[in-house]
Enzyme design. Structure first.
Site, PDB file in Angstrom:
ATOM      1  N   THR A  81       0.164  36.533-102.590  1.00 60.58           N
ATOM      2  CA  THR A  81      -0.696  36.232-101.451  1.00 60.58           C
ATOM      3  C   THR A  81      -1.356  34.867-101.659  1.00 60.58           C
ATOM      4  OG1 THR A  81      -2.689  37.286-102.364  1.00 60.58           O
ATOM      5  CG2 THR A  81      -1.156  38.696-101.143  1.00 60.58           C
ATOM      6  N   SER A 133       0.541  29.598 -99.749  1.00 61.72           N
ATOM      7  CA  SER A 133       0.809  28.351 -99.036  1.00 61.72           C
ATOM      8  C   SER A 133       0.193  27.122 -99.690  1.00 61.72           C
ATOM      9  CB  SER A 133       0.319  28.456 -97.587  1.00 61.72           C
ATOM     10  OG  SER A 133      -1.077  28.701 -97.554  1.00 61.72           O
ATOM     11  N   SER A 134      -0.689  27.319-100.670  1.00 62.76           N
ATOM     12  CA  SER A 134      -1.326  26.168-101.317  1.00 62.76           C
ATOM     13  C   SER A 134      -1.890  26.573-102.673  1.00 62.76           C
ATOM     14  CB  SER A 134      -2.452  25.600-100.439  1.00 62.76           C
ATOM     15  OG  SER A 134      -3.503  26.543-100.306  1.00 62.76           O
ATOM     16  N   GLY A 189      -1.364  29.803-105.633  1.00 64.05           N
ATOM     17  CA  GLY A 189      -0.305  30.632-105.062  1.00 64.05           C
ATOM     18  C   GLY A 189       0.981  29.867-104.850  1.00 64.05           C
ATOM     19  N   TYR A 242     -19.130  35.619-103.521  1.00 59.60           N
ATOM     20  CA  TYR A 242     -17.792  35.482-104.102  1.00 59.60           C
ATOM     21  C   TYR A 242     -17.649  36.314-105.373  1.00 59.60           C
ATOM     22  CZ  TYR A 242     -13.809  33.120-106.343  1.00 59.60           C
ATOM     23  OH  TYR A 242     -12.611  32.838-106.962  1.00 59.60           O
ATOM     24  N   SER A 260     -12.338  35.620-111.355  1.00 56.20           N
ATOM     25  CA  SER A 260     -13.079  34.375-111.573  1.00 56.20           C
ATOM     26  C   SER A 260     -13.914  34.444-112.838  1.00 56.20           C
ATOM     27  CB  SER A 260     -13.994  34.110-110.375  1.00 56.20           C
ATOM     28  OG  SER A 260     -14.930  33.091-110.657  1.00 56.20           O
TER      29      SER A 260
END
Length: 295
Positions: free
Chosen positions: A21, A24-25, A28, A166, A153
């Site tokens: 997931t 696109s950048s 990932g 977050y 994280s």
């Protein structure tokens, strides 16, 4: 990455199916290309179809195999449809890499009227990831094989200030995964949490001061995922992440003081730094003392 680990990585993923997931950048995109180059069929998930098509074309140009599945991972119904499409396209998924995420840098005292920040962060980082796990896990259990890798994280270990929304969302997924790990052990399914430090990706670009603090490159972050696939540990953290975890466990007041110093040292917005948006010497020194930490 040493040659032996790289060889084991290729051996582990060749002919396998990996769902990524946020493909696109950033992290990932980098790990998707890496896994595809090693001989796996990669399933690329992100919001924008056009971007996914570009990634797919780049992978296929290098001789890899990729399929794209555009999806808004904050939409639970869309995730259910995604899962059905995936299982209709392939008969199984060997690796699920929960990489998609949303980060918000805002102190709690600046969030009194922004409860939606917490809701939308949990929606993607926690509920979206859990929904996908719940949909794919029965197939892994049936095959008695699989690995789920969660990109967490360093903030979860260090209790990063200004990142309460977050960090809480990542900590929730972390706790879910620890509980699940024991439940699926008998099914030979492993779950790995990677406590990533700051990585130079589009997600941190809006925070201009991060231009001047130590970060990992997406390639270095991908190395950690490669290690996770080969070794299948329960958790991976940097030296600072492990130290932060130990410090909080045995001396939480010290951890609190260190994080408080950082909180007061760095501004809430780059506007407070003036037009140059650069760090002073003290800020640079503190950032280097705690490389990869969120400030």
């Amino acid at each position: 990455m040493n040659k032996k680990l790289e060889a084991l990585f290729r051996e582990n993923v060749k002919g396998k199916v990996a769902l990524i997931t946020g493909a696109s950048s950033g992290i990932g995109l980098t790990i998707a290309k890496r896994i595809a180059a090693a001989g796996a069929h990669v399933l690329l998930v992100a919001r924008t179809q056009e971007t996914l098509e570009e990634v797919k074309a780049a992978i296929e140009q290098q001789g890899g195999q990729a399929s794209i599945f555009p999806c808004d991972l904050t939409d639970m119904n869309a995730i259910d449809q995604l899962s059905q499409q995936i299982m209709a396209s392939v008969d199984h998924v060997d690796f699920l890499i929960n990489n998609a995420g949303r980060s918000i840098r805002r102190a709690v005292h600046e969030s009194f009227d922004r409860f939606h920040d917490f809701e939308r962060t949990m929606q993607l980082n926690y509920f979206g990831a859990v929904r996908l796990v719940l949909n794919l896990l029965p197939h892994m259990i049936k095959r008695k094989n699989g690995q789920i890798i969660n990109i967490s994280s360093i903030g979860v270990l260090a209790n990063a200030t200004r990142f309460s929304a977050y960090v809480a969302s990542k900590a929730a997924l972390d706790a879910f995964s620890r509980c699940l790990s024991a439940e699926v052990l008998k099914h030979k399914i492993s779950i790995t949490s990677i406590y990533m430090p700051l990585v130079r990706t589009p997600m941190i670009a809006p925070t201009k001061i991060y231009k001047y603090v130590p970060t990992l490159s997406p390639e270095e972050a991908a190395d950690l995922i490669v290690y996770a696939i080969v070794k299948r540990p329960k958790r991976i953290a940097t030296h600072l992440g492990r130290l932060a975890s130990i410090t909080y466990a045995i001396a939480p007041d010290i951890n609190n003081i260190l994080m408080s110093i950082g909180f007061n040292l760095f501004p809430s917005s780059t506007a407070a730094l003036g037009e140059q948006e650069k760090l002073n010497l003290l800020q640079r020194a503190y950032a280097r003392l705690f490389p990869g930490e969120h400030w």
